[in-house]
Design a protein around this motif. Sequence first.
Motif, mmCIF file in Angstrom:
data_model
loop_
_atom_site.group_PDB
_atom_site.id
_atom_site.type_symbol
_atom_site.label_atom_id
_atom_site.label_comp_id
_atom_site.label_asym_id
_atom_site.label_seq_id
_atom_site.Cartn_x
_atom_site.Cartn_y
_atom_site.Cartn_z
ATOM 1 N N GLY A 133 0.821 -1.204 0.000
ATOM 2 C CA GLY A 133 0.000 0.000 0.000
ATOM 3 C C GLY A 133 0.852 1.249 0.000
ATOM 4 O O GLY A 133 0.442 2.298 0.500
ATOM 5 N N PHE B 208 -4.386 2.378 -8.952
ATOM 6 C CA PHE B 208 -4.313 2.828 -7.566
ATOM 7 C C PHE B 208 -5.057 4.148 -7.403
ATOM 8 O O PHE B 208 -5.111 4.963 -8.316
ATOM 9 C CB PHE B 208 -2.856 3.028 -7.121
ATOM 10 N N ARG C 163 -1.075 7.107 1.550
ATOM 11 C CA ARG C 163 -1.033 5.727 1.049
ATOM 12 C C ARG C 163 -1.626 5.639 -0.345
ATOM 13 O O ARG C 163 -2.314 6.557 -0.805
ATOM 14 C CB ARG C 163 -1.823 4.789 1.992
ATOM 15 N N VAL D 21 -4.072 3.044 -2.545
ATOM 16 C CA VAL D 21 -5.051 1.975 -2.342
ATOM 17 C C VAL D 21 -5.477 1.452 -3.703
ATOM 18 O O VAL D 21 -5.719 2.228 -4.634
ATOM 19 C CB VAL D 21 -6.277 2.491 -1.560
#
Length: 297
Positions: free
Chosen positions: A24, A56, A62, A64
């Motif tokens: 991640g 993504f 982050r 994801v």
Amino acid sequence: MKLSRRLIPDVTTLQAFECAARHGSFTQAANELNLTQSAVSRQIKDLEEQLGVLLFERVRQRVVLSEDGRRFLPEVRKLLHQTEETMLRAMSAARSDHSLTIATLPTFGSRWLTPRIAAFLEQYPGTIINVASRSAPFDFDEESFDLAIHYGQPVWARANCSYLCSEVILPAANPELMRKWQLEDPKDLETAPLLHLATRPKLWAQWFELNGGATETAYRGHRFDQFSMVIEAAVAGLGFALLPRYLIEQELASGRLSVVFDRPMQTDNSYYLVVPEGKLENSLSQAFRSWIATQVP
């Protein structure tokens, strides 16, 4: 079939995607792959452009996986695993003058074939054997096996099937369970706990039909999707099982299992050696086929 290079991504790019998805994080992926964060980011961007989808979503600090990324990830992991296996097989074969890759049914391979391979290697020293389990027919063009051992009918696309042996099963159980039930007649099994192979749910009904039992009671009991699991369940005393004698040689010899009634039943299908059409003349494959024919009753 001619492959389009435009549709084939670089393996390192797929590794970057899998690693980033697992962590991640592009930064952690870069650390694992010994790359810079910008290099990983660029690889992911190139892959997204090639696919035409967003893999993504950026959420705070982050990354994801998107819905498309979640669908893509299992296929990438499968491809990377297959690539690694291919390299390992090639490296193994490179260290030997001869190698043979065999696909076999899981329980047949572990309980019957593997203990006998040493005898083949004594006749053909220097041979490297690669054995993998496959439960159903596959495409030899996609998986590079020299031969397969198949249970069923002699039907396999673009391959030659030769008869190996039939299959005979009989009821077996833990001796302590047998003492508990004190069975005197096959009909007594109608009320006993039965164990089933999930892929062949009618075996007990067929056996009862041959031995005077009531078929309507033949579907009760626990189910397992491999013979190896049924064997272990029988050893543990979970019930009575219909098993091929050749798969329980060790259990019978050690006393962990006993034959309940010596009423064998031949199943509808048989075992076959399957060779892809392009490898029929492989001399080592021919030698193995000749040898294995001497190992069956």
